[in-house]
Design a protein around this motif. Structure first.
Motif, short mmCIF file in Angstrom:
data_model
loop_
_atom_site.label_atom_id
_atom_site.label_comp_id
_atom_site.label_asym_id
_atom_site.label_seq_id
_atom_site.Cartn_x
_atom_site.Cartn_y
_atom_site.Cartn_z
N LYS A 87 96.70 76.89 -72.61
CA LYS A 87 97.55 75.83 -72.04
C LYS A 87 98.78 75.60 -72.92
N VAL A 88 98.56 75.47 -74.21
CA VAL A 88 99.67 75.21 -75.14
C VAL A 88 100.63 76.39 -75.15
N MET A 89 100.09 77.62 -75.19
CA MET A 89 100.94 78.80 -75.22
C MET A 89 101.79 78.88 -73.96
N GLY A 90 101.17 78.64 -72.80
CA GLY A 90 101.92 78.69 -71.55
C GLY A 90 103.01 77.66 -71.48
N LEU A 91 102.71 76.44 -71.89
CA LEU A 91 103.72 75.38 -71.88
C LEU A 91 104.84 75.66 -72.86
N ASN A 92 104.50 76.22 -74.01
CA ASN A 92 105.52 76.56 -75.01
C ASN A 92 106.43 77.69 -74.53
N LEU A 93 105.89 78.55 -73.65
CA LEU A 93 106.68 79.66 -73.12
C LEU A 93 107.52 79.24 -71.91
N GLY A 94 107.40 77.98 -71.50
CA GLY A 94 108.27 77.48 -70.44
C GLY A 94 107.61 77.03 -69.16
N ALA A 95 106.27 77.14 -69.08
CA ALA A 95 105.59 76.64 -67.87
C ALA A 95 105.77 75.13 -67.76
N ASP A 96 105.79 74.62 -66.54
CA ASP A 96 106.00 73.19 -66.32
C ASP A 96 104.69 72.43 -66.14
N ASP A 97 103.64 73.14 -65.74
CA ASP A 97 102.37 72.47 -65.45
C ASP A 97 101.25 73.49 -65.57
N TYR A 98 100.02 73.00 -65.56
CA TYR A 98 98.84 73.83 -65.77
C TYR A 98 97.72 73.30 -64.90
N LEU A 99 97.11 74.18 -64.10
CA LEU A 99 96.05 73.76 -63.19
C LEU A 99 94.91 74.76 -63.27
N ALA A 100 93.73 74.29 -63.66
CA ALA A 100 92.58 75.18 -63.83
C ALA A 100 91.81 75.32 -62.53
N LYS A 101 91.33 76.55 -62.28
CA LYS A 101 90.46 76.80 -61.12
C LYS A 101 89.06 76.29 -61.45
N PRO A 102 88.33 75.83 -60.44
CA PRO A 102 88.78 75.60 -59.06
C PRO A 102 89.56 74.30 -58.96
N PHE A 103 90.48 74.23 -58.03
CA PHE A 103 91.27 73.01 -57.85
C PHE A 103 91.31 72.65 -56.38
N PHE A 104 91.67 71.41 -56.11
CA PHE A 104 91.80 70.94 -54.73
C PHE A 104 93.23 71.20 -54.25
N MET A 105 93.35 71.70 -53.03
CA MET A 105 94.67 72.03 -52.49
C MET A 105 95.63 70.83 -52.45
N PRO A 106 95.16 69.62 -52.09
CA PRO A 106 96.09 68.48 -52.11
C PRO A 106 96.70 68.25 -53.50
N GLU A 107 95.92 68.51 -54.56
CA GLU A 107 96.47 68.34 -55.90
C GLU A 107 97.53 69.40 -56.18
N LEU A 108 97.25 70.64 -55.76
CA LEU A 108 98.24 71.71 -55.94
C LEU A 108 99.54 71.37 -55.22
N ILE A 109 99.43 70.93 -53.97
CA ILE A 109 100.62 70.58 -53.20
C ILE A 109 101.40 69.46 -53.87
N ALA A 110 100.69 68.47 -54.38
CA ALA A 110 101.35 67.34 -55.06
C ALA A 110 102.09 67.82 -56.30
N ARG A 111 101.48 68.73 -57.05
CA ARG A 111 102.11 69.22 -58.27
C ARG A 111 103.33 70.09 -57.95
N VAL A 112 103.22 70.93 -56.92
CA VAL A 112 104.35 71.75 -56.50
C VAL A 112 105.52 70.85 -56.09
N SER A 113 105.22 69.85 -55.27
CA SER A 113 106.24 68.92 -54.80
C SER A 113 106.91 68.19 -55.96
N ALA A 114 106.10 67.77 -56.94
CA ALA A 114 106.63 67.03 -58.09
C ALA A 114 107.57 67.90 -58.91
N ILE A 115 107.20 69.16 -59.11
CA ILE A 115 108.04 70.06 -59.89
C ILE A 115 109.36 70.34 -59.18
N ILE A 116 109.30 70.55 -57.87
CA ILE A 116 110.54 70.80 -57.12
C ILE A 116 111.45 69.57 -57.18
#
Length: 224
Positions: A87-116
């Motif tokens: 997680k730390v390495m990914g964020l340090n390399l420029g990722a905006d968020d981190y979501l571990a599997k398994p995840f709920f689709m509504p949460e993914l959609i909310a995070r995508v929308s927030a980033i956009i």
């Protein structure tokens, strides 16, 4: 809005793409790091969903490619790995968020929308341009308070123009953004002319000024 899904689990890709498309997103898919490395330098995405563990390489290398090409695409790491180090390495390399599997689709959609919203519209849930108002959560557009009946394609086109307001966008860029992996549409601009004409008509019929300018030989520009 266009999403790139970099993931090798085909059933998961199918599920993610189906849900995102119902929300009006255009989805492109890369099942391998090699496919992603080909797409990223050429195309712009509003958000990239990136699996770290790919069959032909570590997805973190793709973050380095994004950084190397000075891309501003939002990135959400989606992976079964849930270690603090990844997680730390990914964020340090420029990722905006981190979501571990398994995840709920509504949460993914909310995070995508927030980033956009954060990347393209300064974190706001609403875009206001003169008399035009767009509710990014409700995906509705109004002019002088009157809600318009736009198709998904017209809505996507308007958002793309607003995200690039005061800049000339080429017909190729519009076609590529709206069609995603449907490459056969890239050489056929009739669908752009049709959607652009309908969008302009609906906006002006509702009392909006005509802000969509044709820049002959180049494309279109959304400006006062």
């Amino acid at each position: 809005m266009k999403i790139l899904i970099i993931e090798d689990e085909k059933q998961l890709v199918k599920s993610i793409a189906a849900v995102l498309r119902t929300e009006g997103y255009v989805c492109e898919i890369a099942y391998t790091a090699a496919e992603a490395e080909e797409k990223i330098p050429i195309f712009d995405y509003d958000c990239i969903l990136l699996d770290i563990n790919l069959p032909d390489g570590n997805g973190l290398k793709i973050l380095e490619t994004i950084k190397k090409h000075n891309k501003t695409d939002g990135v959400i790491i989606i992976t079964a790995r849930n270690s603090l180090e990844d997680k730390v390495m990914g964020l340090n390399l420029g990722a905006d968020d981190y979501l571990a599997k398994p995840f709920f689709m509504p949460e993914l959609i909310a995070r995508v929308s927030a980033i956009i919203r954060r990347k393209r519209f300064d974190g706001s849930n609403k875009i206001v341009f003169q008399e035009i108002s767009v509710d990014l959560i409700g995906k509705s557009v109004s002019v002088h308070g009157r809600e318009l009946d736009l198709t998904k394609m017209e809505y996507a086109l308007l958002i793309f123009l607003l995200a690039n307001k005061n800049r000339v966008v080429s017909k190729n860029a519009i076609a590529e953004h709206l069609s995603g992996d449907n490459a056969e549409l890239l050489d056929k601009f009739d669908f752009i002319y049709s959607h652009m004409k309908n969008l302009k008509r609906k906006l002006t019929d509702a009392g909006s000024e005509d802000y969509i300018k044709t820049v002959y030989g180049l494309g279109y520009k959304f400006s006062t």
